[in-house]
Design a protein around this motif. Structure first.
Motif, PDB file in Angstrom:
ATOM      1  N   ILE A  14       0.825  -1.332  -0.029  1.00  0.00           N
ATOM      2  CA  ILE A  14      -0.024   0.031  -0.104  1.00  0.00           C
ATOM      3  C   ILE A  14       0.872   1.085  -0.013  1.00  0.00           C
ATOM      4  O   ILE A  14       1.646   1.331   0.762  1.00  0.00           O
ATOM      5  N   SER A  15       0.802   2.219  -0.837  1.00  0.00           N
ATOM      6  CA  SER A  15       1.436   3.386  -0.961  1.00  0.00           C
ATOM      7  C   SER A  15       1.401   4.027   0.309  1.00  0.00           C
ATOM      8  O   SER A  15       0.490   3.854   1.000  1.00  0.00           O
TER       9      SER A  15
ATOM     10  N   THR B 195      -4.140   7.331   4.874  1.00  0.00           N
ATOM     11  CA  THR B 195      -5.530   7.905   4.993  1.00  0.00           C
ATOM     12  C   THR B 195      -6.042   6.661   5.553  1.00  0.00           C
ATOM     13  O   THR B 195      -7.302   6.441   6.553  1.00  0.00           O
ATOM     14  N   ARG B 196      -5.952   5.146   5.257  1.00  0.00           N
ATOM     15  CA  ARG B 196      -6.410   3.812   5.775  1.00  0.00           C
ATOM     16  C   ARG B 196      -6.193   3.915   7.300  1.00  0.00           C
ATOM     17  O   ARG B 196      -7.241   3.606   7.896  1.00  0.00           O
ATOM     18  N   LEU B 197      -4.895   4.202   7.754  1.00  0.00           N
ATOM     19  CA  LEU B 197      -4.750   4.337   9.201  1.00  0.00           C
ATOM     20  C   LEU B 197      -5.431   5.176   9.902  1.00  0.00           C
ATOM     21  O   LEU B 197      -6.221   4.838  11.130  1.00  0.00           O
TER      22      LEU B 197
ATOM     23  N   LEU C 153       0.482  10.374  11.957  1.00  0.00           N
ATOM     24  CA  LEU C 153       0.413   9.227  12.438  1.00  0.00           C
ATOM     25  C   LEU C 153       1.072   8.860  13.956  1.00  0.00           C
ATOM     26  O   LEU C 153       0.350   8.477  14.960  1.00  0.00           O
ATOM     27  N   LEU C 154       2.357   9.251  13.953  1.00  0.00           N
ATOM     28  CA  LEU C 154       3.000   9.369  15.298  1.00  0.00           C
ATOM     29  C   LEU C 154       2.444  10.187  16.319  1.00  0.00           C
ATOM     30  O   LEU C 154       2.090   9.806  17.437  1.00  0.00           O
TER      31      LEU C 154
ATOM     32  N   ARG D 228       1.014  10.865  -4.692  1.00  0.00           N
ATOM     33  CA  ARG D 228       2.310  10.176  -3.889  1.00  0.00           C
ATOM     34  C   ARG D 228       3.089  11.072  -3.263  1.00  0.00           C
ATOM     35  O   ARG D 228       3.560  11.941  -3.767  1.00  0.00           O
ATOM     36  N   GLY D 229       3.095  10.878  -1.885  1.00  0.00           N
ATOM     37  CA  GLY D 229       3.584  12.046  -1.018  1.00  0.00           C
ATOM     38  C   GLY D 229       5.347  12.064  -1.269  1.00  0.00           C
ATOM     39  O   GLY D 229       5.636  12.997  -1.041  1.00  0.00           O
TER      40      GLY D 229
END
Length: 378
Positions: A78-79, A85-87, A113-114, A185-186
């Motif tokens: 997964i990119s 986005t998913r997390l 995220l972190l 793509r980041g």
């Protein structure tokens, strides 16, 4: 044995039986364990789910299951952008589908995220003293990856067809520069952002190329933004994936191939795919960026012992090339963060690699502005 049984009970019952403080204490205790000490609990879990930004997770999956046949590694390619986005969505829904998160795009990961508690850090004690501090905080970096200018060395056997990034904005390269859409793509957006952060170098490179001081267009703030604007005005080709860039640039038998930004490590597929990709390392002021590929454990991971075992495995064994766990990444263009893994003999040494090192904190400060610029140019 009592500690082991408690760990297994936590895996089986989740967070229903124990308060958060106890779970945190158990996690801290698990962080100190060796792979051998983790193994029984990991076997009891029986499975581990990895979200990975690289398709090479399939090779890791096979090697891990050969080393630990009692544990099923389920790897998802997964990119980084999709992972984030998913997390975030899973966290908001109170669902933990991933155990291990293997991801790039550190400027967003560290914050979204972190910082949000969606993933947490883990540094295997076995390798902690062989990874420099900069690659252990705030998350463990397994390796350095790249997004750099690459060319077709079969068509250009004497070296890169350009010597300066600004040449990509000139008539001979109109419609012949390829990259993945930075808004999709980041890591490509991070590349554009770094070009803006390196505006002084871009201004100097402009003067070296054209023999005059750069003149900024109306509404453009610096040389980096001007380069991006000029690149888009010169009909840069935006594609959906790095493989699309590689095929367009690297395909054998081309008389006048395009040039493009992609991953240096994708040279590993030249023979298999029929490509002739090569790094344009001599291009001024830089061919692109080098950035960390980081590892974390998902908050609420269902398989915490196996998750730690996977991260330990991904960091490589005690051999000088990292063994089976690191083999998919022991290729020219990937740089191990472990100081005792020897550099790949076919790669440009990191000390000679001209790519800019991304600073995630600095990138994060202007990344959204650069995204807005790219959106207006599209």
């Amino acid at each position: 044995m009592k500690s082991l049984l408690q760990s297994v009970a936590v895996v089986a019952l989740g967070a229903l039986a124990l308060p958060a403080l106890t779970l945190s204490a158990l996690a801290a205790d698990m962080d100190k364990k060796s792979p051998e000490e983790l193994l029984d609990a990991a076997k009891a879990e029986g499975q581990v789910v990895v979200y990975s930004f690289t398709s090479r997770i399939k090779k890791v999956e096979a090697a891990f299951e050969e080393a630990y046949p009692e544990i099923d590694l389920v790897g998802y390619d997964i990119s980084s952008t999709e992972q984030i986005t998913r997390l975030q969505a899973e966290h908001q829904a109170g669902v933990a589908n991933a155990d291990v998160v293997y991801i790039s795009d550190a400027p967003v990961v560290f914050d979204k995220l972190l910082g949000a508690g969606i993933i947490g850090p883990y540094v295997p004690p076995r390798v902690a003293d062989r990874v420099p501090a900069e690659f252990k905080n705030p998350l463990l970096a397994q390796r350095l990856s790249t997004k750099v200018l690459m060319y077709n060395e079969q068509s250009h056997p004497d070296g890169p067809p350009v010597s300066n990034l600004w040449e990509l904005t000139t008539a001979p390269w109109k419609g012949r520069v390829v990259m993945v859409d930075p808004l999709q793509r980041g890591d490509y957006l991070d590349l554009m952002t770094e070009i803006v952060l390196q505006s002084d170098a871009m201004a100097a490179a402009y003067e070296a190329q054209f023999g005059k001081t750069i003149a900024l267009a109306s509404g453009v703030n610096n040389a980096g933004e001007q380069f991006i604007a000029d690149l888009f005005a010169n009909d840069v080709i935006l594609v959906g994936s790095t493989d699309d860039v590689n095929a367009a640039v690297g395909k054998l038998g081309q008389s006048n191939p395009p040039i493009g930004f992609t991953s240096y490590s994708d040279r590993r597929d030249n023979a298999e795919e029929g490509w002739a990709l090569q790094l344009a390392n001599s291009v001024e002021p830089s061919p692109g960026i080098v950035f960390p590929a980081v590892l974390g454990i998902a908050e609420g991971a269902k398989n915490p012992a196996a998750a730690r075992l996977v991260i330990d495995f991904l960091m490589g064994d005690e051999s000088e090339t990292g063994g089976a766990g690191f083999k998919p990444f022991y290729v020219p263009g990937d740089y191990a963060t472990r100081t005792d893994i020897v550099p790949h003999p076919d790669a440009v040494p990191l000390s000679e690699f001209a790519a800019w090192r991304v600073n995630p904190e600095k990138t994060a400060t202007i990344r959204a502005e650069v995204a807005d610029l790219v959106l207006t140019l599209q």
